[in-house]
Design an enzyme around this catalytic site. Structure first.
Site, mmCIF file in Angstrom:
data_model
loop_
_atom_site.group_PDB
_atom_site.id
_atom_site.type_symbol
_atom_site.label_atom_id
_atom_site.label_comp_id
_atom_site.label_asym_id
_atom_site.label_seq_id
_atom_site.Cartn_x
_atom_site.Cartn_y
_atom_site.Cartn_z
ATOM 1 N N THR A 133 0.182 -6.064 12.999
ATOM 2 C CA THR A 133 1.201 -5.169 12.487
ATOM 3 C C THR A 133 1.370 -5.224 10.984
ATOM 4 O O THR A 133 2.064 -4.372 10.465
ATOM 5 C CB THR A 133 2.589 -5.328 13.152
ATOM 6 O OG1 THR A 133 3.181 -6.552 12.796
ATOM 7 C CG2 THR A 133 2.489 -5.201 14.647
ATOM 8 N N LYS A 136 3.893 -7.047 3.824
ATOM 9 C CA LYS A 136 3.640 -5.633 3.579
ATOM 10 C C LYS A 136 3.353 -4.981 4.915
ATOM 11 O O LYS A 136 2.822 -5.613 5.837
ATOM 12 C CB LYS A 136 2.491 -5.412 2.585
ATOM 13 C CG LYS A 136 1.108 -5.862 3.039
ATOM 14 C CD LYS A 136 0.340 -4.919 3.919
ATOM 15 C CE LYS A 136 0.310 -3.520 3.353
ATOM 16 N NZ LYS A 136 -0.397 -2.584 4.332
ATOM 17 N N GLU A 154 6.006 4.461 7.309
ATOM 18 C CA GLU A 154 5.543 5.586 6.501
ATOM 19 C C GLU A 154 6.369 6.841 6.774
ATOM 20 O O GLU A 154 6.445 7.315 7.904
ATOM 21 C CB GLU A 154 4.065 5.846 6.763
ATOM 22 C CG GLU A 154 3.175 4.787 6.142
ATOM 23 C CD GLU A 154 1.702 4.978 6.424
ATOM 24 O OE1 GLU A 154 0.901 4.421 5.653
ATOM 25 O OE2 GLU A 154 1.358 5.651 7.403
ATOM 26 N N THR A 190 0.870 -1.190 0.000
ATOM 27 C CA THR A 190 0.000 0.000 0.000
ATOM 28 C C THR A 190 0.900 1.230 0.000
ATOM 29 O O THR A 190 1.364 1.656 -1.048
ATOM 30 C CB THR A 190 -0.961 -0.014 1.202
ATOM 31 O OG1 THR A 190 -0.228 -0.277 2.408
ATOM 32 C CG2 THR A 190 -2.019 -1.095 1.023
#
EC number: 2.3.1.35
Length: 402
Positions: free
Chosen positions: A185, A174, A271, A148
């Site tokens: 997680t 992922k 991220e 993602t």
């Protein structure tokens, strides 16, 4: 044990494939993947402890009631969580994959990742599945399809020997945001040709999850879709491992290696992350204390922000340890920062030291840094993994849905 290429396709009997089905707006990346074994597998799985669970996870749990499966259908771009017709659409995805593969739908597992609360376009998945071409060369394609906000694929595989038989274990994962214990997680899929009893496999998976995936924290959020599935088809033809002992220990070592490698990759690709952060607590009274303290440091937004700025603000480390709930004596703690550049001690016996700020800045400016807290109160230790907290994390999540 030897690390090799191939990920989930490295083990005998496993193949994969992926296509762009139209779930994601971008047509530059695949968003639908299949992982398939040529024979039925003994399986084990662990799932998110979030009370809000996505329908694909619930369907997978139902299908794994007998600990048997042969394929996994995975989509990215849509979590199919808290969504209209979620259960029906997860079932339909299994049915479509089963029809394409000639399997019973009960033997197909399903996973989804992406935006929560949006109805899954199941018609696109059903239309795309027949175009998925399976191959042992498609590991990287499949690893890319499940991503993602990740910036890179997460892949690892190893060979090991059971009773003079070479076996293989590989995996993909992922995970970039909504990363925090306890299992979930992330999504992780592991495949092995080792013959091993499903109940024993479940025991080993749970045990290794505790010391790998459950020691990763990116942002303190645990997703609704997280799961880790291990499929063992026995096609290495080793004598089947059915009880704990010397051979199960060899398998568990390989399992740990693969899971820890994937856990570190997830932490490093958090991220907006600029660097991998390893938090290690040493010489604790017991492993639970060490793990609790290490995870508290690793999860601290202030510590993570300091790592982003390469700021040797060791007081934030002690502060995070102090509110962890674990019992320890702060007056005996020393703190060091380390990376490939070197190591610097910034605190001893709970008090600050005069140290070289320039060297500390250089140490903490590397892609991978370690925070080491020595309790001087025992012999146990534990490491947890995370990443720095950057401006980009807020940018990514400020408009994630829109």
């Amino acid at each position: 044990m030897k690390e090799i290429q191939g990920g989930i396709c490295a083990a005998n009997g496993f193949s994969a494939g992926a296509v762009h089905s139209g779930i994601r707006k971008s047509r530059t990346k695949e968003d639908l993947a299949l992982i398939v074994s040529s024979s039925p597998c003994d399986c084990a799985a662990v799932y998110t402890r979030n009370q809000v669970k996505a329908d694909p996870l619930l369907v997978t749990k139902q299908h794994l009631a007998d600990h048997r499966a042969q394929a996994i259908i995975v989509n990215s771009g849509n979590a199919n969580a808290c969504a209209r017709n979620g259960h029906a659409h997860a079932v339909r995805a299994c049915q479509a994959a089963a029809a394409h593969l000639g399997l019973d739908p009960q033997d197909v597992l399903v996973a989804s990742t992406g935006v929560i609360g949006v109805e899954l376009p199941i018609d696109r998945i059903e239309a795309a599945i027949p175009s998925i071409q399976l191959s042992k060369e498609n590991n990287d394609l499949c690893a890319r399809a499940i991503l993602t906000t990740d910036t890179k694929e997460k892949v690892v595989a190893v060979t090991f020997t059971i009773d003079q038989t070479t076996c293989t274990l590989g995996g993909i994962a992922k995970g970039s945001g909504m990363i925090h214990p306890n299992m979930g997680t992330m999504l992780a899929f592991l495949t092995t040709d080792c013959a091993i009893d499903a109940q024993l496999l479940q025991t080993l998976l749970v045990r290794q999850t505790q010391v790998t995936f459950n020691r990763v924290s990116v942002d303190g959020d645990t997703s609704t879709n997280d799961m880790c599935i291990v499929m063992a088809n026995g096609e290495a033809h080793n004598p089947k491992i059915v009880t704990e002992g010397e051979q199960s220990a060899v398998f568990e070592e390989a399992l740990h290696y693969v899971m820890e490698a994937l856990a570190k990759m997830i932490a490093a690709d958090g991220e907006g992350a600029g660097r991998l952060m390893t938090c290690t607590v040493t010489n604790a009274a017991d492993e639970h204390t060490a793990e609790t303290l290490a995870m508290s440091i690793c999860s601290s937004s202030l510590v993570k922000a300091a790592m982003f700025g390469a700021d040797a603000n060791w007081g934030r480390v002690l502060c995070a340890m102090g509110y962890s709930g674990a019992a320890f004596d702060p007056s005996t703690v020393s703190v060091r920062f380390a990376s490939q550049v070197g190591v610097i001690t910034v605190c001893e016996q709970g008090k600050g030291l005069v140290f070289d700020e320039t060297l500390a800045k250089e140490i903490l400016s590397q892609d991978a840094v370690e925070i080491i807290a020595d309790l001087h109160q025992g012999t146990a230790q534990a490491s947890c993994w995370g990443c720095d907290l950057t401006y980009d994390y807020v940018k990514i999540n400020g408009d994630y849905r829109t």
